[in-house]
Every structure is written in C-alpha cells, then in structure tokens.
Design an enzyme around this catalytic site. Sequence first.
Site, PDB file in Angstrom:
ATOM      1  N   ARG A   1       0.847  -1.198   0.000  1.00 53.60           N
ATOM      2  CA  ARG A   1       0.000   0.000   0.000  1.00 53.60           C
ATOM      3  C   ARG A   1       0.882   1.247   0.000  1.00 53.60           C
ATOM      4  O   ARG A   1       2.102   1.138   0.121  1.00 53.60           O
ATOM      5  CB  ARG A   1      -0.932  -0.012   1.223  1.00 53.60           C
ATOM      6  CG  ARG A   1      -0.165  -0.435   2.462  1.00 53.60           C
ATOM      7  CD  ARG A   1      -0.477   0.265   3.711  1.00 53.60           C
ATOM      8  NE  ARG A   1      -0.378   1.685   3.623  1.00 53.60           N
ATOM      9  CZ  ARG A   1       0.755   2.387   3.767  1.00 53.60           C
ATOM     10  NH1 ARG A   1       1.935   1.800   3.953  1.00 53.60           N
ATOM     11  NH2 ARG A   1       0.752   3.698   3.706  1.00 53.60           N
ATOM     12  N   GLY A   2       0.221   2.417  -0.114  1.00 45.46           N
ATOM     13  CA  GLY A   2       0.979   3.661  -0.216  1.00 45.46           C
ATOM     14  C   GLY A   2       1.187   3.968  -1.692  1.00 45.46           C
ATOM     15  O   GLY A   2       1.559   3.078  -2.469  1.00 45.46           O
ATOM     16  N   ALA A   3       0.945   5.222  -2.072  1.00 43.73           N
ATOM     17  CA  ALA A   3       0.870   5.552  -3.498  1.00 43.73           C
ATOM     18  C   ALA A   3       2.108   5.144  -4.323  1.00 43.73           C
ATOM     19  O   ALA A   3       1.970   4.463  -5.345  1.00 43.73           O
ATOM     20  CB  ALA A   3       0.565   7.041  -3.650  1.00 43.73           C
TER      21      ALA A   3
ATOM     22  N   ARG B   1      -7.421  -0.574  -6.878  1.00 37.78           N
ATOM     23  CA  ARG B   1      -7.693   0.562  -5.971  1.00 37.78           C
ATOM     24  C   ARG B   1      -7.735   1.835  -6.827  1.00 37.78           C
ATOM     25  O   ARG B   1      -6.885   2.020  -7.700  1.00 37.78           O
ATOM     26  CB  ARG B   1      -6.600   0.687  -4.889  1.00 37.78           C
ATOM     27  CG  ARG B   1      -6.592  -0.491  -3.926  1.00 37.78           C
ATOM     28  CD  ARG B   1      -5.703  -0.213  -2.726  1.00 37.78           C
ATOM     29  NE  ARG B   1      -6.294   0.746  -1.816  1.00 37.78           N
ATOM     30  CZ  ARG B   1      -5.633   1.344  -0.820  1.00 37.78           C
ATOM     31  NH1 ARG B   1      -4.347   1.099  -0.646  1.00 37.78           N
ATOM     32  NH2 ARG B   1      -6.235   2.193  -0.018  1.00 37.78           N
TER      33      ARG B   1
ATOM     34  N   ASN C   1      -5.267  12.447   0.352  1.00 42.38           N
ATOM     35  CA  ASN C   1      -4.399  11.587   1.170  1.00 42.38           C
ATOM     36  C   ASN C   1      -5.310  10.839   2.147  1.00 42.38           C
ATOM     37  O   ASN C   1      -6.540  11.020   2.139  1.00 42.38           O
ATOM     38  CB  ASN C   1      -3.341  12.421   1.897  1.00 42.38           C
ATOM     39  CG  ASN C   1      -2.250  11.550   2.516  1.00 42.38           C
ATOM     40  OD1 ASN C   1      -1.681  10.685   1.840  1.00 42.38           O
ATOM     41  ND2 ASN C   1      -1.958  11.741   3.784  1.00 42.38           N
ATOM     42  N   LYS C   2      -4.708  10.009   2.959  1.00 34.40           N
ATOM     43  CA  LYS C   2      -5.476   9.178   3.895  1.00 34.40           C
ATOM     44  C   LYS C   2      -6.506   9.991   4.670  1.00 34.40           C
ATOM     45  O   LYS C   2      -6.222  11.116   5.103  1.00 34.40           O
ATOM     46  CB  LYS C   2      -4.490   8.492   4.838  1.00 34.40           C
ATOM     47  CG  LYS C   2      -5.080   7.602   5.909  1.00 34.40           C
ATOM     48  CD  LYS C   2      -5.998   6.539   5.361  1.00 34.40           C
ATOM     49  CE  LYS C   2      -5.384   5.659   4.304  1.00 34.40           C
ATOM     50  NZ  LYS C   2      -6.375   4.851   3.557  1.00 34.40           N
TER      51      LYS C   2
ATOM     52  N   GLN D   1      -2.719   2.562  10.028  1.00 40.47           N
ATOM     53  CA  GLN D   1      -1.390   2.599   9.390  1.00 40.47           C
ATOM     54  C   GLN D   1      -0.404   3.414  10.227  1.00 40.47           C
ATOM     55  O   GLN D   1       0.802   3.157  10.208  1.00 40.47           O
ATOM     56  CB  GLN D   1      -1.473   3.210   7.985  1.00 40.47           C
ATOM     57  CG  GLN D   1      -2.145   2.337   6.940  1.00 40.47           C
ATOM     58  CD  GLN D   1      -3.620   2.626   6.817  1.00 40.47           C
ATOM     59  OE1 GLN D   1      -4.269   3.014   7.783  1.00 40.47           O
ATOM     60  NE2 GLN D   1      -4.184   2.428   5.641  1.00 40.47           N
TER      61      GLN D   1
ATOM     62  N   ASP E   1      -1.849  10.884  -2.226  1.00 40.37           N
ATOM     63  CA  ASP E   1      -2.241   9.834  -3.180  1.00 40.37           C
ATOM     64  C   ASP E   1      -2.550  10.387  -4.558  1.00 40.37           C
ATOM     65  O   ASP E   1      -2.441   9.691  -5.562  1.00 40.37           O
ATOM     66  CB  ASP E   1      -3.444   9.063  -2.633  1.00 40.37           C
ATOM     67  CG  ASP E   1      -2.993   8.166  -1.513  1.00 40.37           C
ATOM     68  OD1 ASP E   1      -2.920   8.648  -0.371  1.00 40.37           O
ATOM     69  OD2 ASP E   1      -2.651   6.998  -1.786  1.00 40.37           O
TER      70      ASP E   1
HETATM   71  O1  MRU Z   1      -4.774   3.219   2.106  1.00 39.55           O
HETATM   72  P1  MRU Z   1      -3.288   3.402   2.069  1.00 39.55           P
HETATM   73  O2  MRU Z   1      -2.595   2.878   3.279  1.00 39.55           O
HETATM   74  O3  MRU Z   1      -2.681   2.922   0.776  1.00 39.55           O
HETATM   75  O4  MRU Z   1      -3.115   4.973   2.090  1.00 39.55           O
HETATM   76  C1  MRU Z   1      -1.836   5.508   1.993  1.00 39.55           C
HETATM   77  C2  MRU Z   1      -1.757   6.957   2.174  1.00 39.55           C
HETATM   78  O5  MRU Z   1      -2.752   7.657   2.248  1.00 39.55           O
HETATM   79  C3  MRU Z   1      -0.387   7.541   2.176  1.00 39.55           C
HETATM   80  O6  MRU Z   1      -0.312   8.632   3.033  1.00 39.55           O
HETATM   81  C4  MRU Z   1      -0.079   8.013   0.755  1.00 39.55           C
HETATM   82  O7  MRU Z   1      -0.237   6.952  -0.149  1.00 39.55           O
HETATM   83  C5  MRU Z   1       1.256   8.570   0.629  1.00 39.55           C
HETATM   84  S1  MRU Z   1       2.468   7.298   0.672  1.00 39.55           S
HETATM   85  C6  MRU Z   1       3.992   7.900   0.431  1.00 39.55           C
END
Ligand code: MRU
Length: 347
Positions: free
Chosen positions: A46-48, A89, A247-248, A196, A237
Amino acid sequence: MAIQTIQWIHSGVKIIDQRELPRKLQYIICRDLKTLWWAIRTLAVRGAPALGIAAGFGVLLGIKDFKGKDSQKFLAHLKKVCAYIGSSRPTAVNLFHVLERMQNAAETHAGQSVAGLKTVLKKEALAVFEEDRAVCRRMGDLGAGLIRSGQQIMTVCNAGALATADYGTALGVMYSAKRQGKKFKVMACETRPLLQGARLTAWELTKEKIPTTLICDNMAATVMKQGKIQGIFTGADRIAANGDTANKIGTYNLAVLAKHHGIPFYVVAPSSTFDLKIQTGRQIPIEERKKEEVTTMAGIPIAPDGVTVYNPAFDVTDHSLITAIITERGIIRPPLGRNIKKAFKFV
Ligand code: MRU
C-alpha cells in the site's frame, strides 16, 4: 534503509505483508497477477508510490505466461492486464501513471517480437522501482531543511519506506533530517480505521530510532493547542493541478487544525503523484472500503450488527491549507496552481 517493501525477484514480486505488521515482519511472494491484485486490494502492499511499483511488477506477472508470437495480440493482452490492475484501488494516481507508462513503452516498440516487448516492459518496471528510490531520497534531502532541531512534527497514515520502495516521502524527510544530525521528535496519528499510523509508522520510526509518540486521531487538536507541534508532514495519493491533495482520511482534519493553530502543513510527494489532467480535488475518485474496517478492530466487533457505516479511505485537503508541496523538482509554494505549472514547465 533496512526496509525493502517491494522487490522483483526470480519472476515474482516479493513484498512485506503489511497486514501482519507490527506483530511480525513477514514477506509474501506473488507469482501470479491475481495474488498481487489481492495483495493490493487488501493492503498487504500500500501507499501511493509502492502501488505504482506494484503496478509495474504486476504487468510483468500478467504477461510472463503469454505464449503467442503475435505482437498485436500481445499488446491487446497487455491492455487487459493493465485494466485488471487498475481495478484494484482507485485513488492513488501513481498506479495509473505506471500502467500508462508500461503501455506507452510497449506501443513505442510495437514492431518488436513478443520476447522483445517483454524485455522492454521488464526494463520499464525496474526503472520505476529505481526512480522511486532516487526520487524519495531527493525529496527527503530537500524537505529536511524544513525541520529544525528541537521541533516535534506530526504525521498521519504511513508515508514511509513501507509506502515506497525503501525510503518514504514524508518519513523520508525525517530520515534525511536525522542523517543531517537534527534532533527532533515525531507524533504519529494512529489513523483509524486501519491504523497505518500505529501499526506501520510507529514501527518504522521506532526501528529507525526516531523518538516517536503515538496518539489517537482525536488528540491532534489538543496537542496542537498545547504548542507541542511545529510542523505537519504528510504524503499524498493524488494532487490536482490546483494543488488540492488527496491523502489518507483524516489528513484534511489536520490541515484545518494546522491553519487554526498557525502550524505549517507540508505535503511530500513525487511528480508521479500529480494528476495534471484534473483541475481540482473534486475530480479525484475516493475509494470507499468495506464496513467491517469500521465496525471491528483487529477482528473484534466494536459496533452493533447492522449499523450503517460510511468508510471513505481518503479525503481531499484544499490547496489553500497547504504551506508547501515538497517534490523532487523542488519545494512548491503558493500560489500552488501557478507554481505547479512552473515546476512541470507548463508556463
Ligand atoms: O490506504 P493506504 O494505506 O494505501 O493509504 C496511503 C496513504 O494515504 C499515504 O499517506 C499516501 O499513499 C502517501 S504514501 C507515500
């Protein structure tokens, strides 16, 4: 950094299974596309930026067993593989940028044999991985100048090594600041519903020996009012052309609070997180996830059966709340719309 989030090894994708952290550091190897798709959907990876890398490696899994010799049929197959990965996603644009990049690479070499096209795609996916490593270090080194010794900074979700190949965006800034000898502390928001912040960020920062305090999300306003926070660093994201940033979920709350308390709010994100085809954050697709993520914690029910749930996984922070966006192209300051265009050389 000791954390290797995702790697291409022996025709498979080796990932840290982030669903298991912090209880155990366990790896899984995805040898077929379906397994990787599921790993993405369930947040094992996970994470962009990591999702972008996973998309590239996913393409390699999706094409490796293609047997024919017809390059046109191969390109049609590649298109289907990319559409399938794209259904995993919706919010992190890095994933879609890489899928587009992989298809462009293949189409540019459309005259080649199927074996030749497979080689082109492998090179491209590995380039995405290597670029992430370099870009995160560059952003980290640039952003580290915004942290001063003695400060305590806040972050949300996980924008660290675990969200990239191995260094991180928002946490990458902290790793670089530490390497520069700065002494600072971090307050990590737990990040309900999937935690997270608690499970991943607190684990990562502690492992890297950065003093970290974990708080519940609803404590953010109080610690800001108490003067305990001097800056907020988050990942992203998807960033629209005007600087609106997805973002999250919970990031927007922090940005509003930061404005109220006069605290700088920084977004750290590579060029691959910008979606310059969309003008504002209203056009960003926001993933909604299943209700059990809200009605349970660690598998234990915490809400009555049948309760109505709303579970958007991301929110959008208005560009007017953002002090600066740290990218590998430099630090972009307001007016964000104009300066994003400049950074991407559209003006
Ligand atoms: O749902 P996730 O855990 O994939 O969400 C991730 C985030 O929102 C991160 O903050 C974002 O992807 C930046 S990662 C460098």
